[in-house]
Design a protein around this motif. Structure first.
Motif, PDB file in Angstrom:
ATOM      1  N   TRP A  93      -9.084   4.507  -7.432  1.00 43.50           N
ATOM      2  CA  TRP A  93      -8.760   3.245  -8.066  1.00 43.50           C
ATOM      3  C   TRP A  93      -8.069   3.503  -9.391  1.00 43.50           C
ATOM      4  CZ3 TRP A  93     -13.895  -0.012  -7.548  1.00 43.50           C
ATOM      5  CH2 TRP A  93     -14.017  -0.430  -6.207  1.00 43.50           C
ATOM      6  N   ARG A  94      -7.058   2.754  -9.678  1.00 44.65           N
ATOM      7  CA  ARG A  94      -6.422   2.790 -10.990  1.00 44.65           C
ATOM      8  C   ARG A  94      -5.805   1.420 -11.259  1.00 44.65           C
ATOM      9  NH1 ARG A  94      -2.851   5.968  -7.819  1.00 44.65           N
ATOM     10  NH2 ARG A  94      -0.733   5.131  -7.666  1.00 44.65           N
ATOM     11  N   PRO A  95      -5.707   1.046 -12.541  1.00 41.42           N
ATOM     12  CA  PRO A  95      -5.129  -0.265 -12.845  1.00 41.42           C
ATOM     13  C   PRO A  95      -3.683  -0.342 -12.385  1.00 41.42           C
ATOM     14  CG  PRO A  95      -5.788   0.896 -14.869  1.00 41.42           C
ATOM     15  CD  PRO A  95      -6.090   1.793 -13.725  1.00 41.42           C
ATOM     16  N   LEU A  96      -3.295  -1.505 -11.923  1.00 43.14           N
ATOM     17  CA  LEU A  96      -1.959  -1.690 -11.386  1.00 43.14           C
ATOM     18  C   LEU A  96      -1.396  -3.014 -11.875  1.00 43.14           C
ATOM     19  CD1 LEU A  96       0.142  -0.535  -9.323  1.00 43.14           C
ATOM     20  CD2 LEU A  96      -0.939  -2.008  -7.621  1.00 43.14           C
ATOM     21  N   GLU A  97      -0.256  -2.947 -12.542  1.00 40.55           N
ATOM     22  CA  GLU A  97       0.415  -4.168 -12.959  1.00 40.55           C
ATOM     23  C   GLU A  97       1.209  -4.715 -11.767  1.00 40.55           C
ATOM     24  OE1 GLU A  97       3.844  -5.741 -16.094  1.00 40.55           O
ATOM     25  OE2 GLU A  97       3.014  -3.717 -16.319  1.00 40.55           O
ATOM     26  N   ILE A  98       1.002  -5.985 -11.472  1.00 42.23           N
ATOM     27  CA  ILE A  98       1.644  -6.616 -10.328  1.00 42.23           C
ATOM     28  C   ILE A  98       2.621  -7.678 -10.821  1.00 42.23           C
ATOM     29  CG2 ILE A  98       1.296  -7.930  -8.208  1.00 42.23           C
ATOM     30  CD1 ILE A  98      -1.586  -6.797  -8.177  1.00 42.23           C
ATOM     31  N   VAL A  99       3.880  -7.507 -10.471  1.00 44.77           N
ATOM     32  CA  VAL A  99       4.928  -8.457 -10.858  1.00 44.77           C
ATOM     33  C   VAL A  99       5.575  -8.984  -9.582  1.00 44.77           C
ATOM     34  CG1 VAL A  99       7.086  -8.785 -12.119  1.00 44.77           C
ATOM     35  CG2 VAL A  99       5.346  -7.200 -13.004  1.00 44.77           C
ATOM     36  N   GLN A 100       5.704 -10.285  -9.476  1.00 49.15           N
ATOM     37  CA  GLN A 100       6.313 -10.881  -8.284  1.00 49.15           C
ATOM     38  C   GLN A 100       7.590 -11.622  -8.663  1.00 49.15           C
ATOM     39  OE1 GLN A 100       3.631 -12.550  -5.204  1.00 49.15           O
ATOM     40  NE2 GLN A 100       2.064 -12.490  -6.787  1.00 49.15           N
ATOM     41  N   ILE A 101       8.677 -11.238  -8.014  1.00 51.31           N
ATOM     42  CA  ILE A 101       9.948 -11.946  -8.178  1.00 51.31           C
ATOM     43  C   ILE A 101      10.153 -12.793  -6.934  1.00 51.31           C
ATOM     44  CG2 ILE A 101      12.448 -11.698  -8.426  1.00 51.31           C
ATOM     45  CD1 ILE A 101      11.976  -9.148  -9.987  1.00 51.31           C
ATOM     46  N   ARG A 102       9.867 -14.077  -7.069  1.00 53.89           N
ATOM     47  CA  ARG A 102       9.918 -14.999  -5.949  1.00 53.89           C
ATOM     48  C   ARG A 102      10.480 -16.323  -6.444  1.00 53.89           C
ATOM     49  NH1 ARG A 102       4.182 -13.676  -2.932  1.00 53.89           N
ATOM     50  NH2 ARG A 102       5.127 -14.851  -1.241  1.00 53.89           N
ATOM     51  N   ARG A 111       0.822  -1.221   0.000  1.00 55.52           N
ATOM     52  CA  ARG A 111       0.000   0.000   0.000  1.00 55.52           C
ATOM     53  C   ARG A 111       0.854   1.267   0.000  1.00 55.52           C
ATOM     54  NH1 ARG A 111      -5.294   0.569   1.447  1.00 55.52           N
ATOM     55  NH2 ARG A 111      -5.304  -1.556   2.277  1.00 55.52           N
ATOM     56  N   LEU A 112       1.992   1.237   0.685  1.00 58.44           N
ATOM     57  CA  LEU A 112       2.847   2.422   0.736  1.00 58.44           C
ATOM     58  C   LEU A 112       3.350   2.824  -0.638  1.00 58.44           C
ATOM     59  CD1 LEU A 112       5.237   2.258   3.828  1.00 58.44           C
ATOM     60  CD2 LEU A 112       3.536   3.997   3.275  1.00 58.44           C
ATOM     61  N   ALA A 113       3.491   1.857  -1.533  1.00 55.89           N
ATOM     62  CA  ALA A 113       3.985   2.161  -2.872  1.00 55.89           C
ATOM     63  C   ALA A 113       2.965   2.936  -3.690  1.00 55.89           C
ATOM     64  CB  ALA A 113       4.348   0.868  -3.606  1.00 55.89           C
ATOM     65  N   LEU A 114       1.722   2.909  -3.268  1.00 55.96           N
ATOM     66  CA  LEU A 114       0.648   3.523  -4.053  1.00 55.96           C
ATOM     67  C   LEU A 114       0.280   4.905  -3.542  1.00 55.96           C
ATOM     68  CD1 LEU A 114      -1.618   0.364  -4.384  1.00 55.96           C
ATOM     69  CD2 LEU A 114       0.294   1.099  -5.817  1.00 55.96           C
ATOM     70  N   THR A 115       0.987   5.384  -2.529  1.00 51.67           N
ATOM     71  CA  THR A 115       0.735   6.719  -2.003  1.00 51.67           C
ATOM     72  C   THR A 115       1.991   7.564  -2.184  1.00 51.67           C
ATOM     73  OG1 THR A 115       1.472   6.085   0.211  1.00 51.67           O
ATOM     74  CG2 THR A 115      -0.873   5.835  -0.284  1.00 51.67           C
ATOM     75  N   GLY A 116       1.828   8.846  -2.168  1.00 46.37           N
ATOM     76  CA  GLY A 116       3.000   9.717  -2.281  1.00 46.37           C
ATOM     77  C   GLY A 116       2.959  10.573  -3.527  1.00 46.37           C
ATOM     78  N   ARG A 117       4.119  11.098  -3.892  1.00 46.86           N
ATOM     79  CA  ARG A 117       4.191  12.104  -4.948  1.00 46.86           C
ATOM     80  C   ARG A 117       4.045  11.526  -6.348  1.00 46.86           C
ATOM     81  NH1 ARG A 117       9.491  15.566  -2.899  1.00 46.86           N
ATOM     82  NH2 ARG A 117       8.792  15.928  -0.753  1.00 46.86           N
ATOM     83  N   SER A 118       4.600  10.333  -6.555  1.00 41.78           N
ATOM     84  CA  SER A 118       4.624   9.790  -7.909  1.00 41.78           C
ATOM     85  C   SER A 118       3.456   8.848  -8.149  1.00 41.78           C
ATOM     86  CB  SER A 118       5.948   9.050  -8.171  1.00 41.78           C
ATOM     87  OG  SER A 118       6.095   7.995  -7.261  1.00 41.78           O
ATOM     88  N   ARG A 119       2.995   8.802  -9.381  1.00 42.18           N
ATOM     89  CA  ARG A 119       1.932   7.878  -9.770  1.00 42.18           C
ATOM     90  C   ARG A 119       2.593   6.583 -10.204  1.00 42.18           C
ATOM     91  NH1 ARG A 119      -3.279   7.619 -12.296  1.00 42.18           N
ATOM     92  NH2 ARG A 119      -3.356   5.866 -13.748  1.00 42.18           N
ATOM     93  N   VAL A 120       2.309   5.524  -9.489  1.00 39.81           N
ATOM     94  CA  VAL A 120       2.904   4.229  -9.795  1.00 39.81           C
ATOM     95  C   VAL A 120       1.901   3.378 -10.552  1.00 39.81           C
ATOM     96  CG1 VAL A 120       3.754   2.084  -8.770  1.00 39.81           C
ATOM     97  CG2 VAL A 120       4.462   4.281  -7.828  1.00 39.81           C
ATOM     98  N   ASP A 121       2.333   2.838 -11.685  1.00 35.16           N
ATOM     99  CA  ASP A 121       1.461   2.008 -12.511  1.00 35.16           C
ATOM    100  C   ASP A 121       1.819   0.529 -12.410  1.00 35.16           C
ATOM    101  OD1 ASP A 121       0.201   4.342 -14.087  1.00 35.16           O
ATOM    102  OD2 ASP A 121       2.340   4.648 -14.387  1.00 35.16           O
ATOM    103  N   ARG A 122       3.003   0.264 -11.865  1.00 31.73           N
ATOM    104  CA  ARG A 122       3.439  -1.123 -11.751  1.00 31.73           C
ATOM    105  C   ARG A 122       4.214  -1.289 -10.452  1.00 31.73           C
ATOM    106  NH1 ARG A 122       6.609  -3.013 -16.737  1.00 31.73           N
ATOM    107  NH2 ARG A 122       7.949  -1.269 -16.165  1.00 31.73           N
TER     108      ARG A 122
END
Length: 331
Positions: free
Chosen positions: A283-292, A198-209
């Motif tokens: 709400w906005r679309p968000l690409e989710i990539v997992q490196i595991r 959730r922290l990645a989705l708040t703040g100054r920059s708009r994160v799409d992925r």
């Protein structure tokens, strides 16, 4: 498209994240990585990598992180035993030696054209702070500290950032609480939020992925026997996985709800009304990539700190392998 890197807590398996960052570093510009979020051992990796990204030295700091985890991440360097902490029952010691290693990893870096970079670290504040539930004040122990752009530039600021990262990585009982400026005594941020999506989705920059780096596979099972360090390590891994699972599930459900909203256009709902609903709900679309990793990494969360343990190098290589596999799918 702007990308956020989220580095979950991992204890000794933080070496996996260093391996993944080593592969991603040459592609940081193309991926447009503008934000990093870390908790616990992930905070250590995220803070060093953020400083490198800021001054366009991400390849160098990624290499430095790999060397740090491979060569220096031993019990001797990780825990600086302090009898005062032991006698006061606050911990076995401090992580002051880790602070020195982190500062060495970014020494002498500079750039004439720095990037705009945001860094957020999750902490567990022992004193708590005032939150709100249903209009009533309530105590929350989750705190986040944020650093932006020029705040990542000077050696003095590096020390402040890395001290906060150590607070986020102060595993209870093992490390004494860390006094973080403007927050107070803190322990491992993973205790309250070990996969801070959730922290990645708040703040100054708009994160799409978001690219989530975690040493835990999607499917995990408890170790045998479930006692001693195995039990302690498994508890740490549960903290890593459970909040991460919930946050990723929530982000995925928002993507599904957005698709449902868009389908309402075919039923006559005006497009401007649908877009207003999206804005109101943020709400906005968000690409989710997992490196595991595909399977469980060997050893428990602490075993890799052995002086001559081959596990750390195995974790690094596993991180590289997982990152290479995902990199082919990123544009």
């Amino acid at each position: 498209m702007e990308t956020a890197l989220i580095l979950a807590g991992a204890v000794a398996k933080g070496a996996f994240e260093a391996g993944a960052l080593d592969v991603l570093a040459p592609h940081a510009e193309a991926l447009r990585i503008t934000r990093l979020v870390g908790a616990s051992a992930g905070a250590l990796n995220a803070s060093v990598f953020a400083v490198g990204l800021r001054v366009r030295a991400e390849r160098q700091v990624a290499k430095n992180l790999v060397e740090l985890w491979s060569d220096a991440a031993t019990w001797h360097n990780v825990v600086d035993v302090n009898w005062r902490d032991i006698f006061s029952l606050t911990g076995v010691g401090t992580a002051d030696r880790v602070l020195d290693l982190m500062l060495q990893a970014v020494t002498g870096l500079s750039s004439a054209s720095p990037r705009d970079i945001g860094l957020s670290l999750v902490l567990t504040a022992l004193a708590g702070s005032r939150g709100e539930i249903g209009g009533d004040f309530a105590t929350t122990h989750e705190r986040a500290v944020h650093f932006h752009d020029a705040e990542l530039d000077s050696p003095e600021q590096h020390e402040s950032i890395f001290k906060a990262a150590l607070g986020s990585a102060a595993f209870p009982v093992l490390f004494a609480p860390v006094d973080v400026p403007n927050v107070g005594l803190c322990i491992d941020g993973g205790a309250v939020n070990n996969g801070p999506v959730r922290l990645a989705l708040t703040g100054r920059s708009r994160v799409d992925r978001i690219i989530v780096i975690s040493p835990e596979p999607l499917i995990s099972k408890p170790p045998e026997p479930l006692s001693g360090l195995n039990l302690l390590g498994h508890v740490a891994e549960i903290l890593i996985n459970e909040r991460l699972y919930r946050d990723l599930h929530e982000a995925e459900s928002v993507n599904e709800d957005l698709k449902k909203l868009d389908r309402l256009k075919s039923e006559g709902v005006p497009a401007d009304v649908i877009e207003r609903v999206k804005r109101e709900l943020r709400w906005r679309p968000l690409e989710i990539v997992q490196i595991r990793p595909r399977k469980e990494l060997e050893g428990n969360a602490f075993e890799g700190f052995g002086k001559h343990s081959p596990l750390r190098d195995a974790y690094i290589e596993a991180g590289r392998e997982a990152a290479r596999e995902k990199l082919a799918t990123l544009t």
